[in-house]
Design an enzyme around this catalytic site. Structure first.
Site, mmCIF file in Angstrom:
data_model
loop_
_atom_site.group_PDB
_atom_site.id
_atom_site.type_symbol
_atom_site.label_atom_id
_atom_site.label_comp_id
_atom_site.label_asym_id
_atom_site.label_seq_id
_atom_site.Cartn_x
_atom_site.Cartn_y
_atom_site.Cartn_z
ATOM 1 C CG ASP A 1 -1.881 1.071 1.348
ATOM 2 O OD1 ASP A 1 -2.839 1.035 0.568
ATOM 3 O OD2 ASP A 1 -1.724 1.975 2.196
ATOM 4 C CD GLU B 1 -2.294 2.422 -3.484
ATOM 5 O OE1 GLU B 1 -3.313 3.079 -3.707
ATOM 6 O OE2 GLU B 1 -1.652 2.510 -2.420
HETATM 7 C C1 NOJ Z 1 -4.434 3.054 -0.663
HETATM 8 C C2 NOJ Z 1 -5.620 2.205 -0.313
HETATM 9 O O1 NOJ Z 1 -6.046 1.515 -1.458
HETATM 10 C C3 NOJ Z 1 -6.670 3.121 0.228
HETATM 11 O O2 NOJ Z 1 -7.904 2.473 0.379
HETATM 12 C C4 NOJ Z 1 -6.175 3.711 1.524
HETATM 13 O O3 NOJ Z 1 -7.104 4.686 1.972
HETATM 14 C C5 NOJ Z 1 -4.801 4.384 1.356
HETATM 15 N N1 NOJ Z 1 -3.894 3.638 0.547
HETATM 16 C C6 NOJ Z 1 -4.147 4.578 2.698
HETATM 17 O O4 NOJ Z 1 -3.765 3.337 3.233
#
Ligand code: NOJ
Length: 498
Positions: A205, A267
């Site tokens: 993430d 991500e």
């Molecule tokens: C990306 C995640 O997909 C999202 O849902 C989240 O709010 C943020 N990162 C923070 O962790």
């Protein structure tokens, strides 16, 4: 020959089969645990529920599933605020339930990826009090102008210590300081814990937030808009220092070491041309240029070509953070979007429900997510009844339209979206390695995959195909002259050599 004592290095201990970079062309199915399947009638999806639905994934033919966070969490950010990295939230079940899910997935040849939320913890994680030096602090008020992703300043006062802490997201999500070796060690321990249980990889993430400017310099004002959606306050600045630090490698190298050959999917919320340094350590990164591209041939083709050169991108069109693809494209075009997603070379991620054409919902009366993302998180629609077969209790969020869209209604229908997804996933295995974009009408996206040619018509009139060949999959009936209808896609098996 190898002896029994010398396992083939390409073979993983997991019964899910060979490890050999399966993800390069793998299809990964994203499960949002809260909304997939409830097994105990409390209205919240859970791990035994997921296990009970694994046959759906096996039938679809996906290679892996990714679970959005399953860890104990106060749910300030729907689980992306982790209070304990090595446990399962009681709402979802137990570690034993997780082991059972993992074994059941592996028995079906499906690998399991977890969500590694390591840029920040929950403010309720014991680390925040026990190891304050694992976080980023300022003593005399906010030291810079950084803004949080969901609006407001990125610094908040901790009343207990009287100091200010950094949070790139909600104030309940203090950022970990990845420059501190103890943080790297602690997260390596987390990765080791789950690897020891047999998980096959992690979706990591908010990777571009893991390391920031060591001098905490101000972000300059944005002179050009960031290419992807941002909260308006956040978008006022160019995030030159609050993210995407050149020293990101120090965090990612530690993660890579801990992960070994487990796949790491990043991500990284940056344009394709900034993903290079991340791919030095991660196996693959989502391409947000593709997800956020306008549904037009020109911009999509540009997003595809800038991603394809990286070779290790994960194609994705929906997830729990943004509007579903079927709600973002013209009527009928979600089928063409599926064809595009699943024929591009590289990993492809499917968000639960897209395979039946689910659309965004109204969200909850009292929002669960303050940033407004409930609309993309409504329960999976298994059956045409009002509870969608999701829960025998009151669902935490109402199903959107199960009478119109459900797995049960589509699984026997060869013309359904679900049948199309299944057919495309099977066809992927026949497509040649690599791809070459073809010169075509400006309304078409066209590329070659070995003997196959893929064409998607985004114009509002029928267009001739870019090559001759036999249609092997089409998202709408192809005219007698071979013309591709508007908002339709086709895979042709070429005449050449085939
Ligand atoms: C990306 C995640 O997909 C999202 O849902 C989240 O709010 C943020 N990162 C923070 O962790």
């Amino acid at each position: 020959m190898r002896s029994a004592e010398q396992p083939d290095p390409d073979e993983r201990a997991s019964p899910a089969g060979p490890a050999s970079e399966w993800w390069r062309n793998g299809v990964v199915y994203q499960i949002y645990p809260r909304s997939f399947q409830d097994s105990d009638g409390d209205g919240v999806g859970d791990l035994p529920g997921i296990t009970s639905r694994l046959d759906h994934l096996a039938w679809l033919g996906v290679d892996a599933l990714w679970l959005s966070p399953i860890y104990p969490s106060p749910l300030a950010d729907s689980g992306y605020d982790v209070a304990d990295y090595t446990a399962v939230d009681p709402a979802y079940g137990t570690l034993a339930d997780f082991d059972h899910l993992l074994a059941a997935a592996h028995a079906r040849g499906i690998r399991v990826l977890l969500d590694l939320v390591a840029a920040h913890t929950s403010i309720e994680h014991p680390w925040f009090r026990e190891h304050p030096d694992w976080y980023v602090w300022a003593d005399d008020g906010p030291p810079n102008n950084w803004r949080a992703t969901f609006g407001g300043p990125a610094w908040s006062l901790d009343r207990e210590s009287g100091r200010w802490y950094l949070h790139s997201f909600y104030p309940e999500q203090p950022d970990l300081d990845w420059r501190n070796p103890e943080v790297r060690e602690a997260i390596a321990g987390v990765v080791g814990f789950w690897r020891g249980r047999g998980v096959d990889g992690f979706r990591v993430d908010a990777v571009e937030r893991m390391v920031k400017d060591s001098r905490l310099r101000d972000d300059p004002p944005a002179v050009e808009p960031f290419p992807f959606p941002l909260h308006p306050e956040h978008a006022e600045l160019r995030h030159a220092h609050s993210r995407n630090d050149p020293e990101i490698g120090l965090a990612l190298a530690a993660l890579r070491d801990a992960a070994g050959d487990a796949v790491l999917v990043g991500e990284v919320y940056l344009p394709n041309d900034e993903l290079g340094p991340y791919l030095e350590h991660l196996d693959v990164a989502f391409t947000f240029d593709f997800l956020h591209s306008p549904w037009e041939a020109g911009p999509l083709t540009r997003a595809i070509s800038s991603a394809a050169v990286l070779e290790r991108v994960a194609w994705v069109l929906s997830n729990h953070d943004f509007g579903r693809i079927a709600s973002r494209v013209p009527a009928g075009a979600a089928r063409a979007a599926a064809l595009l997603l699943l024929t591009l070379p590289g990993a492809a991620f499917i968000y639960q429900g897209d395979e039946i054409g689910m659309v965004d919902g109204p969200g909850a009366g009292t929002p669960s997510d303050r940033f407004g993302r409930d609309a993309y998180r409504h329960p999976m629609q298994w059956e045409p009844q009002p509870d969608a077969g999701f829960s025998s209790g009151r669902p935490w969020l109402e199903p959107v339209d199960p009478a119109r869209v459900s797995v049960a209604a589509q699984c026997e229908d060869p013309a359904s979206m679900l049948a199309l997804y299944r057919r495309l996933i099977a066809l992927r295995r026949e497509l040649g390695a690599g791809s070459r974009l073809l010169a075509a009408d400006p309304g078409l996206i066209a590329f070659e995959r070995g003997e196959h040619v893929v064409a998607v018509n985004l114009a509002d009139e029928p267009l001739p195909p870019p090559a001759s060949g036999e249609p092997v999959v089409a998202t709408a009936p192809i005219g007698g002259d071979g013309a591709i209808p508007p908002q339709a896609g086709v895979v042709l098996r070429g005449d050449r050599g085939g």
